[in-house]
Design a protein around this motif. Structure first.
Motif, PDB file in Angstrom:
ATOM      1  N   GLN A   1       4.180  -6.476   9.058  1.00 51.44           N
ATOM      2  CA  GLN A   1       4.105  -7.874   9.458  1.00 51.44           C
ATOM      3  C   GLN A   1       2.719  -8.456   9.193  1.00 51.44           C
ATOM      4  OE1 GLN A   1       5.411  -7.908  13.533  1.00 51.44           O
ATOM      5  NE2 GLN A   1       7.503  -7.277  13.027  1.00 51.44           N
ATOM      6  N   ARG A   2       1.701  -7.648   9.420  1.00 51.70           N
ATOM      7  CA  ARG A   2       0.336  -8.144   9.150  1.00 51.70           C
ATOM      8  C   ARG A   2       0.082  -8.221   7.652  1.00 51.70           C
ATOM      9  NH1 ARG A   2      -5.590  -6.924  10.058  1.00 51.70           N
ATOM     10  NH2 ARG A   2      -6.268  -8.704  11.309  1.00 51.70           N
TER      11      ARG A   2
ATOM     12  N   ASP B   1       7.974  -1.231  -2.031  1.00 51.31           N
ATOM     13  CA  ASP B   1       9.293  -1.694  -2.487  1.00 51.31           C
ATOM     14  C   ASP B   1       9.825  -2.843  -1.625  1.00 51.31           C
ATOM     15  OD1 ASP B   1       9.342   0.025  -4.637  1.00 51.31           O
ATOM     16  OD2 ASP B   1      10.433   1.599  -3.591  1.00 51.31           O
ATOM     17  N   PRO B   2       9.783  -2.733  -0.276  1.00 50.98           N
ATOM     18  CA  PRO B   2      10.235  -3.878   0.519  1.00 50.98           C
ATOM     19  C   PRO B   2       9.409  -5.139   0.272  1.00 50.98           C
ATOM     20  CG  PRO B   2      10.127  -1.909   1.885  1.00 50.98           C
ATOM     21  CD  PRO B   2       9.504  -1.563   0.568  1.00 50.98           C
TER      22      PRO B   2
ATOM     23  N   PHE C   1       0.817  -1.214   0.000  1.00 48.84           N
ATOM     24  CA  PHE C   1       0.000   0.000   0.000  1.00 48.84           C
ATOM     25  C   PHE C   1       0.851   1.265   0.000  1.00 48.84           C
ATOM     26  CE2 PHE C   1      -3.034  -3.170   1.316  1.00 48.84           C
ATOM     27  CZ  PHE C   1      -4.196  -2.784   0.655  1.00 48.84           C
ATOM     28  N   GLY C   2       1.811   1.297  -0.927  1.00 49.73           N
ATOM     29  CA  GLY C   2       2.612   2.502  -1.128  1.00 49.73           C
ATOM     30  C   GLY C   2       3.776   2.601  -0.173  1.00 49.73           C
TER      31      GLY C   2
ATOM     32  N   GLY D   1      14.350  -1.824   4.338  1.00 50.53           N
ATOM     33  CA  GLY D   1      13.735  -0.502   4.378  1.00 50.53           C
ATOM     34  C   GLY D   1      12.279  -0.519   4.798  1.00 50.53           C
ATOM     35  N   TRP D   2      11.916  -1.450   5.683  1.00 47.92           N
ATOM     36  CA  TRP D   2      10.528  -1.506   6.151  1.00 47.92           C
ATOM     37  C   TRP D   2      10.157  -0.218   6.882  1.00 47.92           C
ATOM     38  CZ3 TRP D   2       7.828  -5.176   4.037  1.00 47.92           C
ATOM     39  CH2 TRP D   2       8.415  -6.398   3.694  1.00 47.92           C
ATOM     40  N   ARG D   3       8.982   0.305   6.565  1.00 46.75           N
ATOM     41  CA  ARG D   3       8.466   1.497   7.246  1.00 46.75           C
ATOM     42  C   ARG D   3       7.471   1.035   8.305  1.00 46.75           C
ATOM     43  NH1 ARG D   3       8.993   5.897   3.684  1.00 46.75           N
ATOM     44  NH2 ARG D   3       8.088   7.184   5.353  1.00 46.75           N
TER      45      ARG D   3
END
Length: 442
Positions: A272-273, A191-192, A186-187, A259-261
């Motif tokens: 994670q969900r 990328d990750p 969702f934006g 690069g997880w936000r």
């Protein structure tokens, strides 16, 4: 300013405002030539009448005539075929590399043209540059440009799918899986999520398609979320054991610098969900392309493809370290799944682009039409970009139009590239009158 001069020249707007200054007494333009965006003269194969004689060749445009020498064109053989030097400031006389003088003209225009151009460029970044001019543009011109932008946006997304298809040797399900993973980001984490799916290919997950624990362990482990998680939590301990086994079995390695936000994300958008949702999509038999083709034109049937059932842990948790408060009866509250708006977003970013890509690669116009139809039957998105266009008076009846607005903003408005936007082009062409009574240098 040279870009502005290129615009006037390319669109034949010079008219009587082209004033001969050196090497000629009169100049008229028959054909402005082809705009050259690479090295060499600015316009190729122009046709110009100079003192009653027709010349065919190249045209070079500079803001100041002296730029000819500052750019060293006088020593470059590529400029030997220049027949006319067009300038705004006549501060030098120029010649070709062989020493022959080149006729020169000053390009002037209606003062309103420069005013309107500056007005478009000076608009605030969160405003639509052409807002105050839109009422003067016919609605059909706006609708036509929006349609072109909508198709361009959809084709842009299908291009990415075709790239996935090529990289996976024609495996449509792998291409759909990568597309699904990206969309579930969702934006913010698109990328990750794409990198995770690439590092954990569908053919590996298919080996364990009937075991949701294995799927979740593989994806969470590859994402790097299991390292350092609390092994005292039974579910986390299970995931860590499962991932250690599969990592050794298949020689896997978690993705690096993903690069997880995570910070400032809504609980429902925690990556994670979303990874657990991807596991739920794959669980069973992921055959999304075939299911999508079978759904036909029924928007409801297409939307139902994104309905999912999460495993018990993720039905009640937003993340690995989320510990919900039990209900009075001791059970954990069930958390909401994908809502109507989220599913509509997935139809926009997964279903419609997949149909477009499949139709393009199979030369099936019925499928590309179906992709557009899906978007036309979805309600318009609501975001800052769409609201800016709607606030400027452009109607947005459906998701196809809201996608067009996003593309228009991305490609033109945010860059202030009004010269190449059809709407900005129309505004400027009308203010740069062909035969102005008052002219001034650009």
């Amino acid at each position: 300013m040279e870009a502005l001069m290129h615009f006037v020249w390319e669109h034949g707007l010079a008219g009587d405002s082209l004033v001969a200054t050196a090497g000629a007494k009169s100049i008229s333009v028959i054909d402005p030539g082809r705009h050259n965006l690479d090295a060499g003269p600015d316009f190729f194969n122009a046709k110009v009448v100079i003192d009653g004689r027709l010349w065919a060749g190249d045209v070079e445009i500079h803001y100041r005539a002296g730029d000819w020498y500052r750019h060293h064109h006088d020593a470059d053989p590529a400029y030997s075929s220049v027949i006319l030097h067009v300038v705004a400031v006549d501060d030098a006389r120029v010649s070709r590399p062989d020493g022959q003088p080149i006729p020169q003209a000053v390009l002037c225009c209606n003062p309103n043209f420069r005013r309107d151009y500056n007005s478009l460029l000076s608009t605030g970044l969160r405003e639509l540059p052409c807002r105050r001019y839109l009422p003067s543009i016919h609605s059909l011109q706006i609708t036509s440009w929006m349609a072109a932008m909508g198709f361009e946006r959809l084709q842009q997304k299908s291009d990415r799918i075709i790239d996935h298809l090529t990289a996976s040797n024609g495996d449509w399900q792998q291409a759909a899986y990568l597309t699904m993973a990206r969309a579930l980001g969702f934006g913010l984490n698109s990328d990750p999520m794409t990198r995770l799916a690439a590092a954990t290919p569908l053919n590996l997950l298919h080996k364990h398609a009937d075991n949701v624990d294995a799927l979740e362990a593989l994806l969470l482990g590859q994402a790097g979320f299991l390292a350092g998680a609390d092994p005292e939590v039974p579910y986390i301990a299970l995931m860590q054991r499962e991932y250690r086994f599969y990592r050794n079995k298949f020689g896997l390695a978690p993705i690096e610098n993903a690069g997880w936000r995570v910070s400032r994300t809504r609980p429902g958008n925690h990556p994670q969900r979303r990874i657990a949702m991807l596991a739920a999509m794959v669980c069973g038999n992921f055959n999304f392309v075939a299911d999508l083709l079978e759904a036909g034109d029924d928007l409801g049937a297409v939307s139902d493809l994104f309905l999912l059932k999460l495993s018990p842990y993720w039905a009640t948790h937003y993340s690995l370290d989320h510990f919900p408060r039990p209900l009075p009866d001791g059970t954990l509250p069930l958390l909401p799944l994908l809502g109507r708006q989220a599913i509509a977003t997935l139809v926009i970013n997964v279903a419609a682009p997949l149909l477009m890509a499949y139709g393009r690669t199979h030369n099936d116009s019925a499928l590309t039409d179906r992709a557009v139809s899906l978007l036309e039957h979805l309600p318009a998105e609501s975001n800052r970009i769409v609201n800016t266009f709607v606030g400027a008076g452009i109607p947005c009846p459906d998701a196809f139009t809201s996608q067009a607005m996003i593309r228009l903003n991305e490609a033109y408005c945010s860059r202030r590239d009004c010269l190449h936007c059809r709407l900005g082009n129309r505004i400027l062409q009308r203010s740069a009158v062909l035969r102005p009574t008052t002219v001034s240098p650009i």
